[in-house]
Motif scaffolding. Sequence first.
Motif, PDB file in Angstrom:
ATOM      1  N   SER A 297      -4.647  51.025 -47.072  1.00 46.49           N
ATOM      2  CA  SER A 297      -5.592  51.004 -45.963  1.00 46.49           C
ATOM      3  C   SER A 297      -6.998  51.421 -46.396  1.00 46.49           C
ATOM      4  O   SER A 297      -7.185  52.478 -47.002  1.00 46.49           O
ATOM      5  CB  SER A 297      -5.109  51.956 -44.861  1.00 46.49           C
ATOM      6  OG  SER A 297      -6.143  52.170 -43.931  1.00 46.49           O
ATOM      7  N   PRO A 298      -7.993  50.591 -46.087  1.00 49.23           N
ATOM      8  CA  PRO A 298      -9.377  50.964 -46.421  1.00 49.23           C
ATOM      9  C   PRO A 298      -9.895  52.114 -45.555  1.00 49.23           C
ATOM     10  O   PRO A 298     -10.905  52.728 -45.894  1.00 49.23           O
ATOM     11  CB  PRO A 298     -10.171  49.676 -46.147  1.00 49.23           C
ATOM     12  CG  PRO A 298      -9.342  48.913 -45.173  1.00 49.23           C
ATOM     13  CD  PRO A 298      -7.908  49.281 -45.426  1.00 49.23           C
ATOM     14  N   ASP A 299      -9.202  52.418 -44.460  1.00 45.68           N
ATOM     15  CA  ASP A 299      -9.650  53.508 -43.576  1.00 45.68           C
ATOM     16  C   ASP A 299      -9.243  54.876 -44.108  1.00 45.68           C
ATOM     17  O   ASP A 299      -9.712  55.903 -43.634  1.00 45.68           O
ATOM     18  CB  ASP A 299      -9.041  53.339 -42.180  1.00 45.68           C
ATOM     19  CG  ASP A 299      -9.521  52.058 -41.515  1.00 45.68           C
ATOM     20  OD1 ASP A 299     -10.709  51.717 -41.712  1.00 45.68           O
ATOM     21  OD2 ASP A 299      -8.722  51.406 -40.824  1.00 45.68           O
ATOM     22  N   ILE A 300      -8.324  54.890 -45.080  1.00 45.87           N
ATOM     23  CA  ILE A 300      -7.797  56.157 -45.591  1.00 45.87           C
ATOM     24  C   ILE A 300      -8.352  56.404 -46.986  1.00 45.87           C
ATOM     25  O   ILE A 300      -8.436  55.490 -47.800  1.00 45.87           O
ATOM     26  CB  ILE A 300      -6.251  56.138 -45.599  1.00 45.87           C
ATOM     27  CG1 ILE A 300      -5.747  56.006 -44.157  1.00 45.87           C
ATOM     28  CG2 ILE A 300      -5.677  57.376 -46.271  1.00 45.87           C
ATOM     29  CD1 ILE A 300      -4.258  55.797 -44.028  1.00 45.87           C
ATOM     30  N   VAL A 306      -1.937  58.968 -50.424  1.00 51.14           N
ATOM     31  CA  VAL A 306      -1.016  58.950 -49.281  1.00 51.14           C
ATOM     32  C   VAL A 306       0.352  59.300 -49.863  1.00 51.14           C
ATOM     33  O   VAL A 306       1.061  58.470 -50.400  1.00 51.14           O
ATOM     34  CB  VAL A 306      -1.017  57.569 -48.588  1.00 51.14           C
ATOM     35  CG1 VAL A 306      -0.055  57.562 -47.408  1.00 51.14           C
ATOM     36  CG2 VAL A 306      -2.430  57.218 -48.102  1.00 51.14           C
ATOM     37  N   SER A 307       0.661  60.558 -49.771  1.00 53.18           N
ATOM     38  CA  SER A 307       1.793  61.126 -50.487  1.00 53.18           C
ATOM     39  C   SER A 307       3.149  60.713 -49.907  1.00 53.18           C
ATOM     40  O   SER A 307       3.264  60.395 -48.730  1.00 53.18           O
ATOM     41  CB  SER A 307       1.651  62.641 -50.448  1.00 53.18           C
ATOM     42  OG  SER A 307       2.839  63.267 -50.811  1.00 53.18           O
ATOM     43  N   GLU A 355     -11.607  57.877 -44.368  1.00 58.54           N
ATOM     44  CA  GLU A 355     -12.873  57.537 -44.992  1.00 58.54           C
ATOM     45  C   GLU A 355     -14.005  57.759 -43.996  1.00 58.54           C
ATOM     46  O   GLU A 355     -13.858  57.469 -42.810  1.00 58.54           O
ATOM     47  CB  GLU A 355     -12.878  56.061 -45.421  1.00 58.54           C
ATOM     48  CG  GLU A 355     -12.134  55.783 -46.719  1.00 58.54           C
ATOM     49  CD  GLU A 355     -12.779  56.433 -47.942  1.00 58.54           C
ATOM     50  OE1 GLU A 355     -13.882  57.008 -47.827  1.00 58.54           O
ATOM     51  OE2 GLU A 355     -12.159  56.365 -49.019  1.00 58.54           O
ATOM     52  N   GLY A 356     -15.117  58.239 -44.495  1.00 59.94           N
ATOM     53  CA  GLY A 356     -16.322  58.358 -43.687  1.00 59.94           C
ATOM     54  C   GLY A 356     -16.129  59.185 -42.428  1.00 59.94           C
ATOM     55  O   GLY A 356     -15.492  60.231 -42.451  1.00 59.94           O
ATOM     56  N   LYS A 364      -5.763  55.952 -33.608  1.00 60.50           N
ATOM     57  CA  LYS A 364      -5.675  54.491 -33.600  1.00 60.50           C
ATOM     58  C   LYS A 364      -5.251  53.961 -34.967  1.00 60.50           C
ATOM     59  O   LYS A 364      -4.443  53.032 -35.067  1.00 60.50           O
ATOM     60  CB  LYS A 364      -7.030  53.889 -33.201  1.00 60.50           C
ATOM     61  CG  LYS A 364      -6.942  52.402 -33.026  1.00 60.50           C
ATOM     62  CD  LYS A 364      -8.267  51.756 -32.669  1.00 60.50           C
ATOM     63  CE  LYS A 364      -8.120  50.256 -32.520  1.00 60.50           C
ATOM     64  NZ  LYS A 364      -7.537  49.606 -33.702  1.00 60.50           N
ATOM     65  N   ILE A 365      -5.771  54.569 -36.017  1.00 62.78           N
ATOM     66  CA  ILE A 365      -5.429  54.107 -37.372  1.00 62.78           C
ATOM     67  C   ILE A 365      -3.927  54.278 -37.635  1.00 62.78           C
ATOM     68  O   ILE A 365      -3.266  53.377 -38.149  1.00 62.78           O
ATOM     69  CB  ILE A 365      -6.274  54.861 -38.423  1.00 62.78           C
ATOM     70  CG1 ILE A 365      -7.737  54.387 -38.337  1.00 62.78           C
ATOM     71  CG2 ILE A 365      -5.749  54.651 -39.836  1.00 62.78           C
ATOM     72  CD1 ILE A 365      -8.742  55.253 -39.074  1.00 62.78           C
TER      73      ILE A 365
END
Length: 467
Positions: A297-300, A306-307, A355-356, A364-365
């Motif tokens: 995921s580009p959002d993470i 992500v373990s 991210e950001g 939501k993600i």
Amino acid sequence: MGGRNKALTIGKLKASGYKPASVKQELRRNLIATIRSKRDIFPGIIGYDDTVIPQLENALISGQDIIFLGERGQAKSRIMRALVNLLDEEIPVIKGCEINDNPLAPICRHCRDRIAEEGDATEIAWLPRQERYSEKLATPDIAIADLIGDVDPIKVAEGKYLSDELTIHYGLIPRTNRGIFCINELPDLAERLQVGLFNLMEERDIQIRGYRIRLPLDIFLVASANPEDYTNRGRIITPLKDRFGAQVRTHYPTTIENEMAIMEMERRQFSGDEIESYTPQFMKEIIAEVTHLGRRSPDINQRSGVSVRISIGNYETIVSNALRRAVMLGEKMAVPRISDLPYIQSSTGAKIELEGFEETREGKIIDDLSRKAVLNVFNRYYRPSEMETLTTQFSEGFSVEVSDMMKSNAYVRNVKEIIGLAETIRAVTDSERPEVIASATEFVLEGLHVNKRLNKTKSEGKTVYRH
Ligand SMILES: [Zn+2]
């Protein structure tokens, strides 16, 4: 060295024919013996058989110090600790020595003086392998004194010269002499400590308050680092970097099967519950799939990773929500359902970095990851285009209500009413238990929904699937 006949003096040890070996020789010898006997060297390490383990074994056979590069939760610590099993069960040391001196080749001044005085009568002790391992997390507040040593003011007051090694109070690394020393997150170690570490390992001396003392330690050095920190110029001094003979890149499970195997092995389990717990395969797959999707995921923030711990935590969460439901509804079996998935927010959110400025969108993600996970897993079991028998019944005005707190028997009634549902469910379970049927029913309904074949509305904790 047999238990009862263990030598307890240097004289007896010599007579026993004991041959000293360096820690690297010892690891190498025991590794080769373990490979030959086909025993499992790293029990509980899943998915590294063709990647990490061969590299690690080559490094050990080569006698190379190792740095593990990998994101968090990739079993780095577990592998490091498992190295202890490759040490001899116990080794002889000079009794009372702070740095585990080899009775046949002592390096500390204190022991050398003692042997000069007591000769073969000098007492020895046997050090078990568990005590030959230390690890330290590199943090900015670590001092030279912790890791390497300091001058002991009491010894100085007793009249010892400052340049005399008898005034040294040894730090963690000298005290791990003849053992394995692990330093976690090496790039976070202050530069002057890196210099100290390098001098100790390579030049075999320690420098404290301007004094240089020779100390040829025998250490197997293992470190871990996040790959990005490690490659970042300036985070690790070059000579120390060069010291590591092997860089071993760890990774997350590459398959859903391995992810699930780790989840199953690592999840916290409690005995004595009166309620039976069962998790259908498709629910485990969904949990593993959420994590795998999270890793793409580009959002993470992928640097924090992500373990596998997210899979483990999420698995525990849905099992617990199912148990809570079973207790509240008085059911006999706790079986996770799709409607338990929203609860993984709590076990996922704490373990990822977005991210950001995405923090506000965290819910939501995670929801999106769940939806995609259901879609992927559902489409491995079913072809939605061939499920019209089910969907046409909904277009005729039929609807089904579900919720995480709805009794399982209510679902069984649906299965009787909807033509073809019983047969559809059989693709994922042959159980007749209402709790399992409830879970499979939700899987089919949600699967059709994420494939845009059914609509879904939510209100007051209930979900309604309709045309
Ligand atoms: Zn000593």
